[in-house]
Scaffold this motif. Structure first.
Motif, mmCIF file in Angstrom:
data_model
loop_
_atom_site.group_PDB
_atom_site.id
_atom_site.type_symbol
_atom_site.label_atom_id
_atom_site.label_comp_id
_atom_site.label_asym_id
_atom_site.label_seq_id
_atom_site.Cartn_x
_atom_site.Cartn_y
_atom_site.Cartn_z
ATOM 1 N N VAL A 198 0.495 2.968 0.122
ATOM 2 C CA VAL A 198 -0.288 2.840 -1.105
ATOM 3 C C VAL A 198 0.650 2.539 -2.263
ATOM 4 C CG1 VAL A 198 -2.196 4.345 -0.424
ATOM 5 C CG2 VAL A 198 -0.182 5.337 -1.497
ATOM 6 N N VAL A 199 0.138 1.813 -3.249
ATOM 7 C CA VAL A 199 0.935 1.508 -4.430
ATOM 8 C C VAL A 199 0.011 1.237 -5.610
ATOM 9 C CG1 VAL A 199 1.089 -0.972 -3.892
ATOM 10 C CG2 VAL A 199 2.834 0.097 -5.324
ATOM 11 N N PHE A 200 0.397 1.743 -6.804
ATOM 12 C CA PHE A 200 -0.318 1.486 -8.043
ATOM 13 C C PHE A 200 0.345 0.344 -8.802
ATOM 14 C CE2 PHE A 200 -1.859 5.891 -7.651
ATOM 15 C CZ PHE A 200 -3.180 5.761 -8.081
ATOM 16 N N THR A 201 -0.448 -0.372 -9.607
ATOM 17 C CA THR A 201 0.125 -1.268 -10.597
ATOM 18 C C THR A 201 0.796 -0.427 -11.678
ATOM 19 O OG1 THR A 201 -1.992 -1.316 -11.752
ATOM 20 C CG2 THR A 201 -1.536 -3.134 -10.222
ATOM 21 N N GLN A 202 1.662 -1.059 -12.484
ATOM 22 C CA GLN A 202 2.422 -0.337 -13.493
ATOM 23 C C GLN A 202 1.527 0.370 -14.507
ATOM 24 O OE1 GLN A 202 5.774 0.086 -13.677
ATOM 25 N NE2 GLN A 202 6.037 -0.990 -11.731
ATOM 26 N N ASP A 203 0.399 -0.243 -14.852
ATOM 27 C CA ASP A 203 -0.479 0.368 -15.849
ATOM 28 C C ASP A 203 -1.484 1.336 -15.230
ATOM 29 O OD1 ASP A 203 -2.319 -1.275 -14.605
ATOM 30 O OD2 ASP A 203 -2.744 -2.504 -16.372
ATOM 31 N N GLY A 204 -1.438 1.497 -13.908
ATOM 32 C CA GLY A 204 -2.319 2.442 -13.239
ATOM 33 C C GLY A 204 -3.751 1.990 -13.071
ATOM 34 N N SER A 205 -4.047 0.740 -13.383
ATOM 35 C CA SER A 205 -5.435 0.280 -13.342
ATOM 36 C C SER A 205 -5.903 -0.099 -11.944
ATOM 37 C CB SER A 205 -5.616 -0.926 -14.273
ATOM 38 O OG SER A 205 -4.859 -2.037 -13.805
ATOM 39 N N ARG A 206 -4.966 -0.454 -11.073
ATOM 40 C CA ARG A 206 -5.339 -0.874 -9.729
ATOM 41 C C ARG A 206 -4.540 -0.107 -8.685
ATOM 42 N NH1 ARG A 206 -5.829 -7.530 -9.797
ATOM 43 N NH2 ARG A 206 -7.029 -7.724 -11.717
ATOM 44 N N LEU A 207 -5.195 0.108 -7.557
ATOM 45 C CA LEU A 207 -4.568 0.767 -6.417
ATOM 46 C C LEU A 207 -4.708 -0.120 -5.199
ATOM 47 C CD1 LEU A 207 -3.391 3.298 -4.929
ATOM 48 C CD2 LEU A 207 -5.770 4.005 -4.586
ATOM 49 N N PHE A 208 -3.593 -0.323 -4.486
ATOM 50 C CA PHE A 208 -3.606 -1.050 -3.227
ATOM 51 C C PHE A 208 -3.310 -0.071 -2.097
ATOM 52 C CE2 PHE A 208 -2.586 -4.113 -6.458
ATOM 53 C CZ PHE A 208 -3.264 -5.265 -6.088
ATOM 54 N N ALA A 209 -4.080 -0.153 -1.021
ATOM 55 C CA ALA A 209 -3.853 0.662 0.163
ATOM 56 C C ALA A 209 -3.873 -0.252 1.373
ATOM 57 C CB ALA A 209 -4.919 1.743 0.299
ATOM 58 N N ALA A 210 -2.946 -0.015 2.306
ATOM 59 C CA ALA A 210 -2.805 -0.924 3.442
ATOM 60 C C ALA A 210 -2.679 -0.155 4.751
ATOM 61 C CB ALA A 210 -1.579 -1.825 3.249
ATOM 62 N N GLY A 211 -3.162 -0.760 5.798
ATOM 63 C CA GLY A 211 -3.084 -0.175 7.138
ATOM 64 C C GLY A 211 -3.487 -1.210 8.167
ATOM 65 N N GLY A 212 -4.429 -0.845 9.016
ATOM 66 C CA GLY A 212 -4.907 -1.782 10.024
ATOM 67 C C GLY A 212 -4.957 -1.165 11.400
ATOM 68 N N GLN A 213 -5.210 -2.006 12.390
ATOM 69 C CA GLN A 213 -5.287 -1.597 13.776
ATOM 70 C C GLN A 213 -4.105 -2.171 14.543
ATOM 71 O OE1 GLN A 213 -9.469 -3.026 14.443
ATOM 72 N NE2 GLN A 213 -9.776 -0.939 15.214
ATOM 73 N N GLY A 214 -3.359 -1.279 15.214
ATOM 74 C CA GLY A 214 -2.191 -1.731 15.951
ATOM 75 C C GLY A 214 -2.502 -2.814 16.964
ATOM 76 N N GLY A 215 -1.728 -3.897 16.914
ATOM 77 C CA GLY A 215 -1.896 -5.000 17.845
ATOM 78 C C GLY A 215 -3.051 -5.924 17.540
ATOM 79 N N LEU A 216 -3.828 -5.609 16.496
ATOM 80 C CA LEU A 216 -5.014 -6.411 16.202
ATOM 81 C C LEU A 216 -4.971 -7.036 14.812
ATOM 82 C CD1 LEU A 216 -7.804 -4.130 17.724
ATOM 83 C CD2 LEU A 216 -6.834 -6.225 18.687
ATOM 84 N N SER A 217 -4.848 -6.195 13.779
ATOM 85 C CA SER A 217 -4.927 -6.749 12.427
ATOM 86 C C SER A 217 -4.375 -5.776 11.398
ATOM 87 C CB SER A 217 -6.383 -7.081 12.065
ATOM 88 O OG SER A 217 -7.164 -5.903 12.023
ATOM 89 N N GLY A 218 -3.968 -6.338 10.271
ATOM 90 C CA GLY A 218 -3.569 -5.553 9.116
ATOM 91 C C GLY A 218 -4.498 -5.851 7.967
#
Length: 218
Positions: free
Chosen positions: A4-24
């Motif tokens: 997970v990571v926030f933008t500098q101003d805190g307005s947006r949040l990105f979260a990442a993951g996925g399914q192993g061997g299939l997709s991110g």
């Protein structure tokens, strides 16, 4: 979700993951909304395997993602469109960090290397081979002149990074046995004087970032 990571101003949040061997997948939210279900800006398929690392450029314009598919992808934050793919690792990309000037991206991998990339061109600038096992975390000092990395060989390594980050210009300064277990995360303090490390030996340690001398452990 693995990163997970926030933008500098805190307005947006990105979260990442996925399914192993299939997709991110990356999901982006507007966190200034009170209901995160309604404020989901976009989900987008990002890799052919699960994503394990993510970093935002200092100006919040570029999102970098690293995956078990051994690729690094750069994304336009405003549009969600892919800008370029960085290829060169032979293992999962577990750690990513932008240099404070946004020109260089560092990556840590299961292939036992740390790589330096030119963000504008996507070209590899250098490969740092010194680690003996998987590398899980990388961090630039606030002035961008040093890069720290840690991983499964229980050591913290500190390199001096040149402006160009080109091969043969980034000498290793320290290789310090730091923990009794795999180092999971490292981070510099805002003033650059202290380096923090955490490991699966259930400890957190604070180091003098200039001399790699232990200050405190918990």
């Amino acid at each position: 979700m693995n990163a997970v990571v926030f933008t500098q101003d805190g307005s947006r949040l990105f979260a990442a993951g996925g399914q192993g061997g299939l997709s991110g997948e990356v999901r982006e939210w507007n966190v200034w909304e009170t209901n995160l279900t309604r404020s989901l800006i976009r989900p987008f398929a990002a890799h052919k395997d699960a994503i394990y690392s993510m970093a935002l450029s200092p100006d919040d314009k570029i999102l970098a993602t690293g995956s078990y598919d051994q690729k690094i992808k750069l994304w336009d934050v405003e549009t969600g469109k892919e800008l370029k793919t960085l290829s060169g690792h032979n293992g999962c990309v577990f750690g990513l960090a932008f240099r404070p000037d946004g020109k260089i991206l560092a990556s840590a991998s299961a292939d036992r290397t740390v790589k330096l990339w030119d963000v504008a061109s996507g070209e590899r600038r250098d490969t740092l081979f010194q680690p003996l096992k998987e590398v899980y975390s990388v961090a630039f000092s606030p002035d961008g002149k040093h890069l720290a990395a840690g991983g499964a060989d229980n050591r913290i390594r500190l390199w001096e990074i040149s402006d160009s980050a080109a091969e043969t210009t980034n000498p290793l300064l320290y290789s310090k046995f730091a923990h009794e277990g795999t180092i999971l995360r490292i981070a510099f303090s805002p003033n650059g004087e202290t380096l923090a490390s955490t490991a699966d030996d259930r400890t957190v340690k604070l180091w003098d970032a200039q001399e790699m001398r232990l200050r405190q452990d918990e």
